[in-house]
Design a protein around this motif. Structure first.
Motif, short mmCIF file in Angstrom:
data_model
loop_
_atom_site.label_atom_id
_atom_site.label_comp_id
_atom_site.label_asym_id
_atom_site.label_seq_id
_atom_site.Cartn_x
_atom_site.Cartn_y
_atom_site.Cartn_z
N THR A 1 0.73 -1.11 -0.09
CA THR A 1 0.05 0.09 -0.23
C THR A 1 0.87 1.24 -0.03
O THR A 1 1.93 1.34 0.44
CB THR A 1 -1.13 0.04 1.24
OG1 THR A 1 -1.96 1.23 1.09
CG2 THR A 1 -0.15 0.08 2.50
N VAL A 2 0.64 2.41 -0.78
CA VAL A 2 1.29 3.43 -1.10
C VAL A 2 0.54 4.68 -0.80
O VAL A 2 -0.66 4.92 -0.98
CB VAL A 2 2.00 3.34 -2.30
CG1 VAL A 2 0.92 3.36 -3.34
CG2 VAL A 2 2.83 4.54 -2.51
N ASP A 3 0.99 5.83 -0.26
CA ASP A 3 0.65 7.15 -0.14
C ASP A 3 1.75 7.96 0.07
O ASP A 3 2.87 7.76 0.39
CB ASP A 3 -0.28 7.19 1.34
CG ASP A 3 -1.28 8.13 1.20
OD1 ASP A 3 -2.41 7.80 1.10
OD2 ASP A 3 -1.11 9.22 1.44
N LEU A 4 1.26 9.30 -0.53
CA LEU A 4 2.24 10.39 -0.66
C LEU A 4 2.71 10.98 0.63
O LEU A 4 3.54 11.48 0.94
CB LEU A 4 1.70 11.42 -1.71
CG LEU A 4 2.45 12.54 -1.90
CD1 LEU A 4 3.87 12.21 -2.74
CD2 LEU A 4 1.84 13.54 -2.66
N LEU B 1 -6.46 12.16 -5.73
CA LEU B 1 -5.22 11.75 -5.52
C LEU B 1 -4.08 12.75 -5.58
O LEU B 1 -4.25 13.88 -6.20
CB LEU B 1 -4.41 10.97 -6.65
CG LEU B 1 -3.00 10.59 -7.00
CD1 LEU B 1 -2.59 9.27 -6.10
CD2 LEU B 1 -2.77 10.08 -8.27
N ARG B 2 -3.12 12.92 -4.63
CA ARG B 2 -2.08 14.11 -4.33
C ARG B 2 -0.62 13.59 -5.13
O ARG B 2 -0.39 12.40 -4.86
CB ARG B 2 -2.01 14.04 -2.99
CG ARG B 2 -3.23 14.97 -2.27
CD ARG B 2 -2.77 15.31 -1.03
NE ARG B 2 -2.42 13.95 -0.17
CZ ARG B 2 -3.20 13.17 0.36
NH1 ARG B 2 -4.55 13.29 -0.02
NH2 ARG B 2 -2.81 12.14 1.05
N GLY B 3 -0.25 14.25 -5.75
CA GLY B 3 1.08 14.08 -6.44
C GLY B 3 1.13 14.32 -8.06
O GLY B 3 0.02 14.99 -8.47
N ALA B 4 2.04 13.92 -8.78
CA ALA B 4 2.23 14.00 -10.13
C ALA B 4 1.06 13.63 -10.86
O ALA B 4 0.83 14.16 -11.85
CB ALA B 4 3.58 13.17 -10.70
N GLY B 5 0.09 12.72 -10.22
CA GLY B 5 -0.85 12.27 -11.25
C GLY B 5 -2.31 13.00 -11.20
O GLY B 5 -3.11 12.93 -11.80
N ARG B 6 -2.03 14.01 -10.28
CA ARG B 6 -3.31 14.77 -10.00
C ARG B 6 -3.36 15.97 -10.96
O ARG B 6 -2.39 16.91 -11.13
CB ARG B 6 -3.05 15.24 -8.47
CG ARG B 6 -4.51 16.20 -8.33
CD ARG B 6 -4.70 16.86 -6.84
NE ARG B 6 -5.85 17.47 -6.63
CZ ARG B 6 -6.05 18.03 -5.36
NH1 ARG B 6 -5.19 17.83 -4.45
NH2 ARG B 6 -7.30 18.70 -5.31
N THR B 7 -4.42 16.29 -11.60
CA THR B 7 -4.66 17.23 -12.53
C THR B 7 -6.00 18.28 -11.75
O THR B 7 -6.93 17.42 -11.74
CB THR B 7 -4.98 17.05 -13.70
OG1 THR B 7 -5.96 16.22 -13.82
CG2 THR B 7 -3.87 16.44 -14.38
N GLU B 8 -5.59 19.47 -11.86
CA GLU B 8 -6.98 20.38 -11.06
C GLU B 8 -8.08 20.33 -12.07
O GLU B 8 -7.85 20.84 -13.35
CB GLU B 8 -6.40 21.79 -10.73
CG GLU B 8 -5.51 21.89 -9.48
CD GLU B 8 -6.07 21.25 -8.33
OE1 GLU B 8 -7.11 21.26 -8.20
OE2 GLU B 8 -5.11 20.58 -7.54
N THR C 1 5.74 5.14 1.35
CA THR C 1 5.69 6.39 1.36
C THR C 1 6.04 6.97 -0.30
O THR C 1 7.45 6.85 -0.25
CB THR C 1 6.20 7.41 2.34
OG1 THR C 1 5.83 6.78 3.56
CG2 THR C 1 6.05 8.55 1.99
N GLY C 2 5.23 7.39 -0.97
CA GLY C 2 5.87 7.87 -2.19
C GLY C 2 4.64 7.94 -3.24
O GLY C 2 3.23 8.18 -2.69
N ASP C 3 4.45 8.46 -4.41
CA ASP C 3 3.31 9.09 -5.32
C ASP C 3 2.97 7.76 -5.84
O ASP C 3 3.45 7.28 -6.88
CB ASP C 3 4.34 9.79 -6.46
CG ASP C 3 3.08 10.57 -7.29
OD1 ASP C 3 2.07 10.21 -7.14
OD2 ASP C 3 3.57 11.21 -8.12
N GLY C 4 1.66 7.46 -5.61
CA GLY C 4 0.94 6.36 -6.08
C GLY C 4 0.77 6.12 -7.56
O GLY C 4 0.62 5.18 -8.33
N ALA C 5 0.73 7.47 -8.37
CA ALA C 5 0.65 7.46 -9.59
C ALA C 5 1.90 6.84 -10.20
O ALA C 5 1.82 6.56 -11.31
CB ALA C 5 0.48 8.95 -10.15
N ARG C 6 2.97 6.76 -9.76
CA ARG C 6 4.08 6.10 -10.12
C ARG C 6 4.27 4.80 -9.77
O ARG C 6 5.03 4.02 -10.24
CB ARG C 6 5.53 6.74 -9.43
CG ARG C 6 5.59 8.33 -9.94
CD ARG C 6 6.75 8.92 -9.46
NE ARG C 6 6.88 10.45 -9.60
CZ ARG C 6 7.14 11.10 -10.76
NH1 ARG C 6 7.25 10.35 -11.75
NH2 ARG C 6 6.94 12.34 -10.80
#
Length: 327
Positions: free
Chosen positions: A147-150, A245-252, A173-178
């Motif tokens: 399981t991963v979370d930022l 999702l928070r991190g690189a995979g999130r777009t507003e 701990t990390g960016d789940g989108a990756r």
């Protein structure tokens, strides 16, 4: 398995409330497709994963916690921990950062994930750790679950909760989108946070034939992976609203004006799903005309294809005539 630091009276009440929750979900027929999940929900103590949570009130959020003063307050916390509702577990400046999802929705998602014995599973969005515990119980092997979370605070608390309940999946701990490359390949990926598209890293970390279940546009998308660049699947008929999702995979998301649309349309859940799915590519008036022309389609008629460099959503058929690009 450990039961935490609560007294016997608390544990007896927890067992009764847990059994009542299982009966409620059972009555909805959620586990018909995979009854083994009933055993997991009956065994895993949710209250150990929500030692405190927040309830919205007239004057903002009220904190309920298991170590609070007074027997009545503790009972109220415990009964709330086993209510079939989502629980706000982490706030920052009034913004919801993390929550424990509604148990019946979690059950639907886990059944739809179609987990098989020996599967390696990645969960994106660690939350409280409760979902990872359910997966670990189902698979009978902690090492099969990652399981991963930022947010370090979220992963640290999830690890504590899992330890208290006697489960030890890998918490990253990390960016789940990756994804989590060092733990790949995966047979199943499940996300418990909302995304705007399907991260390509997930496909690359999956075995051929793997299944991905992720919230997208207020729905739940179930994809079958063909290879590292191709996947396809449809939406479940269930509505689903998750913390983004928070991190690189999130777009507003961009704001969408519904001015000029009939009131009967604006409030329709399946129309708002179409708007969310086609945001930025389909004008709301065009979306309204399409939605009415096609008989007000439910989520289960939509799907997503990841093909090489392109990702697109579609209605009824991947080849069209209704298809819209995703980020």
């Amino acid at each position: 398995m450990g039961t935490g630091v609560y007294d016997t009276e608390t544990e007896l009440l927890a067992a009764a409330e847990r059994a009542a929750l299982v009966r409620k979900i059972d009555a909805e027929g959620v586990w018909a497709g995979d009854p083994v999940w009933r055993e997991a929900f009956a065994a895993v103590p949710r209250h150990l994963f929500v030692p405190y949570y927040y309830v919205a009130g007239r004057h903002g959020y009220e904190r309920r916690w298991g170590e609070g003063p007074g027997r009545r307050a503790r009972e109220r916390w415990l009964r709330g921990a086993y209510a079939d509702v989502p629980l706000a577990t982490r706030l920052r400046d009034g913004e919801l950062l993390s929550s424990s999802s509604q148990p019946s929705l979690m059950a639907r998602m886990l059944v739809a994930l179609a987990v098989e014995d020996g599967d390696r599973v990645l969960e994106v969005g660690a939350g409280t750790g409760y979902n990872a515990a359910l997966l670990a119980h189902r698979l009978g092997d902690d090492d099969l679950v990652t399981t991963v979370d930022l947010e370090p605070e979220i992963t640290e608390s999830a690890r504590r909760h899992l330890d208290a309940a006697g489960f030890h999946p890998v918490v990253v701990t990390g960016d789940g989108a990756r994804g989590v490359l060092e733990r790949a390949p995966f047979d199943r990926i499940i996300a418990t946070c909302e995304l705007s598209t399907v991260p390509r890293a997930w496909l690359a970390q999956c075995r051929p034939g793997a299944r991905i279940l992720t919230p997208l546009a207020t729905g739940l998308l179930a994809l079958t992976v063909r290879d590292g660049a191709h996947a396809e699947g449809g939406f479940l008929d269930t509505a689903a609203y998750f913390v983004p999702l928070r991190g690189a995979g999130r777009t507003e998301p961009e704001g969408v004006s519904l001015a000029g649309l009939p009131g009967r349309v604006r409030e329709q859940d399946t129309f708002r799903f179409l708007l969310a799915l086609t945001r930025g590519t389909l004008d709301p008036r065009e979306a309204c005309a399409l939605w009415e022309r096609e008989g007000m389609p439910g989520r289960e008629r939509y799907g997503v294809t990841v093909g090489g460099e392109r990702t697109w959503a579609w209605l009824d058929e991947p080849a069209g005539p209704y298809a819209w690009p995703l980020p």
